[in-house]
Design a protein around this motif. Structure first.
Motif, PDB file in Angstrom:
ATOM      1  N   ALA A 225     -10.801 -29.429   6.357  1.00  0.00           N
ATOM      2  CA  ALA A 225     -10.879 -29.783   7.780  1.00  0.00           C
ATOM      3  C   ALA A 225     -12.296 -30.242   8.130  1.00  0.00           C
ATOM      4  O   ALA A 225     -12.982 -29.621   8.944  1.00  0.00           O
ATOM      5  CB  ALA A 225     -10.453 -28.605   8.646  1.00  0.00           C
ATOM      6  N   PRO A 226     -12.763 -31.331   7.530  1.00  0.00           N
ATOM      7  CA  PRO A 226     -14.176 -31.718   7.667  1.00  0.00           C
ATOM      8  C   PRO A 226     -14.604 -32.040   9.089  1.00  0.00           C
ATOM      9  O   PRO A 226     -15.814 -32.065   9.365  1.00  0.00           O
ATOM     10  CB  PRO A 226     -14.286 -32.945   6.754  1.00  0.00           C
ATOM     11  CG  PRO A 226     -12.893 -33.462   6.611  1.00  0.00           C
ATOM     12  CD  PRO A 226     -12.011 -32.261   6.671  1.00  0.00           C
ATOM     13  N   GLN A 252      -3.603 -30.848   1.742  1.00  0.00           N
ATOM     14  CA  GLN A 252      -3.466 -30.989   3.193  1.00  0.00           C
ATOM     15  C   GLN A 252      -3.046 -29.683   3.854  1.00  0.00           C
ATOM     16  O   GLN A 252      -3.435 -29.393   4.991  1.00  0.00           O
ATOM     17  CB  GLN A 252      -2.449 -32.088   3.520  1.00  0.00           C
ATOM     18  CG  GLN A 252      -2.943 -33.498   3.234  1.00  0.00           C
ATOM     19  CD  GLN A 252      -4.213 -33.825   3.993  1.00  0.00           C
ATOM     20  OE1 GLN A 252      -4.334 -33.548   5.192  1.00  0.00           O
ATOM     21  NE2 GLN A 252      -5.179 -34.406   3.291  1.00  0.00           N
ATOM     22  N   HIS A 253      -2.271 -28.868   3.149  1.00  0.00           N
ATOM     23  CA  HIS A 253      -1.872 -27.565   3.706  1.00  0.00           C
ATOM     24  C   HIS A 253      -3.097 -26.683   3.929  1.00  0.00           C
ATOM     25  O   HIS A 253      -3.159 -25.941   4.926  1.00  0.00           O
ATOM     26  CB  HIS A 253      -0.887 -26.869   2.767  1.00  0.00           C
ATOM     27  CG  HIS A 253       0.413 -27.603   2.590  1.00  0.00           C
ATOM     28  ND1 HIS A 253       1.020 -28.281   3.612  1.00  0.00           N
ATOM     29  CD2 HIS A 253       1.216 -27.745   1.493  1.00  0.00           C
ATOM     30  CE1 HIS A 253       2.152 -28.829   3.170  1.00  0.00           C
ATOM     31  NE2 HIS A 253       2.289 -28.513   1.899  1.00  0.00           N
ATOM     32  N   ALA A 313       1.482 -18.678  -1.805  1.00  0.00           N
ATOM     33  CA  ALA A 313       1.361 -19.347  -0.509  1.00  0.00           C
ATOM     34  C   ALA A 313       0.613 -18.548   0.547  1.00  0.00           C
ATOM     35  O   ALA A 313      -0.136 -19.110   1.347  1.00  0.00           O
ATOM     36  CB  ALA A 313       2.750 -19.723   0.012  1.00  0.00           C
ATOM     37  N   ASP A 314       0.783 -17.235   0.581  1.00  0.00           N
ATOM     38  CA  ASP A 314       0.155 -16.456   1.651  1.00  0.00           C
ATOM     39  C   ASP A 314      -1.132 -15.764   1.230  1.00  0.00           C
ATOM     40  O   ASP A 314      -1.715 -15.019   2.020  1.00  0.00           O
ATOM     41  CB  ASP A 314       1.140 -15.429   2.220  1.00  0.00           C
ATOM     42  CG  ASP A 314       1.488 -14.334   1.225  1.00  0.00           C
ATOM     43  OD1 ASP A 314       1.515 -14.618   0.012  1.00  0.00           O
ATOM     44  OD2 ASP A 314       1.741 -13.193   1.650  1.00  0.00           O
ATOM     45  N   SER A 366       0.738 -23.611   8.429  1.00  0.00           N
ATOM     46  CA  SER A 366      -0.045 -24.595   7.684  1.00  0.00           C
ATOM     47  C   SER A 366       0.799 -25.421   6.723  1.00  0.00           C
ATOM     48  O   SER A 366       0.308 -26.384   6.140  1.00  0.00           O
ATOM     49  CB  SER A 366      -1.156 -23.889   6.910  1.00  0.00           C
ATOM     50  OG  SER A 366      -0.608 -23.022   5.929  1.00  0.00           O
ATOM     51  N   GLY A 367       2.067 -25.035   6.519  1.00  0.00           N
ATOM     52  CA  GLY A 367       2.945 -25.770   5.626  1.00  0.00           C
ATOM     53  C   GLY A 367       2.950 -25.266   4.201  1.00  0.00           C
ATOM     54  O   GLY A 367       3.655 -25.818   3.350  1.00  0.00           O
ATOM     55  N   LEU A 368       2.173 -24.211   3.907  1.00  0.00           N
ATOM     56  CA  LEU A 368       2.206 -23.647   2.558  1.00  0.00           C
ATOM     57  C   LEU A 368       3.573 -23.038   2.256  1.00  0.00           C
ATOM     58  O   LEU A 368       4.001 -22.988   1.099  1.00  0.00           O
ATOM     59  CB  LEU A 368       1.106 -22.603   2.403  1.00  0.00           C
ATOM     60  CG  LEU A 368      -0.319 -23.187   2.336  1.00  0.00           C
ATOM     61  CD1 LEU A 368      -1.357 -22.114   2.644  1.00  0.00           C
ATOM     62  CD2 LEU A 368      -0.579 -23.803   0.966  1.00  0.00           C
TER      63      LEU A 368
END
Length: 646
Positions: A225-226, A252-253, A313-314, A366-368
């Protein structure tokens, strides 16, 4: 921590003093010492060039005054919830002053403390030691931390500190030397790099211990997330170059994870945040939280294998959430003044339990995890706890109070003993609390509002804001008036024979069982190499047919089976998971018992299991007409490409 112990340095003694004097010193209370000047920094140099051989070399220069000195090896490590300092792995400890070796003596009761008599004229103690890195692919930071291609340095493993004054007044000038060609990541600000050494800016002991380093031959850093300030960096150290090549979609996630966390909490409490991600089949799977970073470890292919991606994922969401819940806001009895004072863990249902909820929520937002996977995750969690017989005698609170020994408990008969259930079971009732807030406020507020109020505040550098149970109840009532004291007491303190499923039912869903495994369950089986037959036969197996756990009073246990056995054949055919599944399906049709040949040590026996119920796998289904609050929980907050709330 995700998921679940160390030695003490010695006091320096002038060589001319008799051994009997050291014996007397060992009997004195730790508080009797005269502390050195807290204004003088301690110099620490750590050589990792032999980490590939599981050896770390360290040296310290500790300012002292003549007389008694006690050096302490960190014992109670924040986030590990127990006296986990790996003192047993310290070797070659030597103490000297003015070039002369000094004898030291370990305290007879507090074995993490060593005592030394500093001779007149000495102003500095020179301490050297080796730390023996474990090769055990189990445990937390005391488990395996290095391979031929990577290493993780936890500073608490290679240092001592002088006792007698607040640890926050101790300043360390630390430096580390890496194998040639290796790169590294850490939250510690760097002062300079020279002669193969990386020198860090002076840091308080609490900051140093809270800032691990990961390093490796195959290393990659990604700015997440720059567009957001401060920086959020992902440092990947892996056993192969291929393992660092995370697909763009997966990357991206993690960008979204940063945005979602900041949208949730509304503030941050770090100068920068560094995700340390170590990928190897030869290190334990776990995560450990720190204020400005997290130490995350997984299988080598965790970022490039779809099954492993889902399994992990978590993990990073959980440890990231700990920067707010666990590091910034911390139970008062876990905010101890040093690494000697025992921690009291009765509020781990907030520290770890709420974080377990937040890790699951952030993984979905976040889509993970996609929505279906997030629901299957919840179904697995709910079913495991609802079918756990140990809950009929052990309240959830005791799993938190007993955390320091439950983390190391064996897997066998875990459902009867209960393990560290304050993680997953707390997820369930925090979800229920969210549903209550949404209903009572007519959709105007949610548990997100509690998190923003309790964990947010003003952005800034690391700080610790301790809390008590009363503070939790008070803030919940500020968000939405309700009898929260009774709510938490019933779910945490009281024995509850059934799992708290109110968050699922109030959320518009119900827990049921299906005769076929979901895609998520099949993914976990492949990633974990475990097979879950708990809800049919009552067995939990690994891929070699070993019974890792069994449910008391299940069909398999009633037939005589138990943890520790190994399946050899099913109905006369060599065991595989598919052969067992077919036998379960056939038994439902033919009504014949399932015959299992099992090995128990050097003995073999056949067990006839009378089970007719077919395969059973947990699943959530929608309740027609009920509001779908669960889907609202899992929906993203952050606008794409920003950290602002929609």
């Amino acid at each position: 921590m995700r998921t679940r112990r160390r030695p003490v340095p010695a006091l320096l003694c002038f060589a001319a003093l008799a051994f009997a004097a050291l014996t007397l010193l060992a009997a004195r209370p730790l508080s009797a010492e005269r502390p050195p000047s807290a204004a003088d920094p301690i110099r620490l140099r750590v050589d990792l060039t032999d980490a590939t051989r599981r050896l770390i070399h360290a040296s310290l220069e500790i300012p002292v005054h003549p007389g008694e000195v006690t050096l302490f090896y960190p014992k109670w490590i924040p986030g590990e919830h127990g006296p986990t300092g790996p003192i047993q792995n310290v070797a070659g400890l030597r103490v000297s002053a003015n070039g002369r070796t000094l004898p030291w003596r370990r305290d007879l009761v507090e074995m993490y403390a060593i005592r030394v008599l500093v001779p007149e004229g000495a102003r500095m103690l020179d301490v050297s030691l080796d730390f023996l890195l474990s090769g055990d692919v189990a445990g937390f930071t005391f488990g395996a931390s290095s391979t031929s291609n990577l290493a993780v340095l936890n500073w608490n493993q290679v240092l001592f500190y002088p006792t007698g004054f607040p640890v926050e007044t101790l300043v360390y000038e630390a430096a580390v030397k890496l194998p040639p060609g290796w790169s590294y990541g850490t939250a510690l600000p760097v002062a300079r790099e020279s002669g193969g050494w990386i020198e860090f800016k002076p840091a308080p002991l609490v900051t140093l211990i809270d800032s691990p380093v990961n390093a490796g031959r195959y290393f990659r850093t990604i700015a997440l997330a720059p567009e957001i300030s401060p920086r959020h960096l992902l440092h990947i150290a892996a056993d192969s170059r291929e393992a660092t090549d995370m697909p763009r979609e997966e990357e991206q996630h993690y960008h979204r994870l940063v945005r979602e966390a900041l949208a949730l909490f509304g503030a941050h409490h770090y100068r920068e945040y560094h995700f340390l991600y170590t990928l190897s089949d030869h290190v334990p799977f776990f995560g450990l939280e720190h204020h400005e970073s997290s130490d995350n470890r997984g299988k080598e292919r965790s970022l490039i294998d779809e099954d492993q991606e889902v399994r992990m994922a978590d993990l990073l969401p959980h440890e990231f959430a700990h920067s707010w819940n666990g590091k910034y806001r911390r139970p008062a009895d876990l905010a101890t003044p040093n690494y000697e004072v025992p921690m009291q863990t009765d509020l781990l249902w907030v520290y770890e339990g709420l974080t377990q909820y937040l890790g699951w929520i952030l993984a979905s937002r976040s889509g993970l995890l996609n929505p279906e996977q997030a629901r299957d995750y919840l179904a697995e969690t709910a079913a495991a706890l609802d079918n756990e017989p140990g809950r009929t005698w052990r309240p959830l609170l005791d799993t938190a109070v007993s955390a320091q020994f439950l983390y190391g408990a064996e897997r066998s008969w875990d459902a009867w003993r209960r393990g560290v259930d304050f993680y997953d079971e707390s997820l369930l009732f925090w979800l229920e609390a969210d549903a209550i807030i949404r209903a009572e406020s007519k959709g105007q507020r949610s548990l997100d509002d509690f998190c923003r109020r309790f964990h947010g505040g003003e952005s800034g550098p690391p700080a610790v804001k301790p809390y008590t149970f009363e503070d939790v109840v008070a803030t919940m009532n500020e968000v939405q008036p309700y009898d929260w004291r009774k709510f938490f007491t019933e779910r945490v303190v009281d024995v509850q024979p059934r799992a708290p499923l109110g968050g699922i039912t109030r959320g518009g869903w119900k827990l049921t069982y299906s005769d076929s495994a979901s895609a998520y369950q099949k993914t976990l089986e492949k990633a974990r190499k475990r097979f879950d037959f708990k809800y049919s036969l009552g067995l939990y197996l690994n891929d070699e047919g070993e019974v890792l756990d069994a449910l008391p009073k299940s069909s398999a246990v009633l037939a005589g089976m138990s943890p520790g056995m190994k399946l050899i054949a099913v109905n006369g055919k060599q065991w595989t998971d598919d052969v067992l599944r077919e036998a379960i399906r056939a038994a439902a049709r033919s009504r014949a018992p399932i015959e299992i040949l099992a090995q128990n040590g050097e003995f073999y026996a056949t067990y006839k299991i009378d089970y007719k119920g077919g395969e059973r796998y947990p699943k959530l289904v929608r309740v027609e007409g009920a509001p779908d609050l669960l889907s609202r929980d899992l929906a993203p907050l952050a606008a794409t490409g920003s950290g602002t709330k929609r």
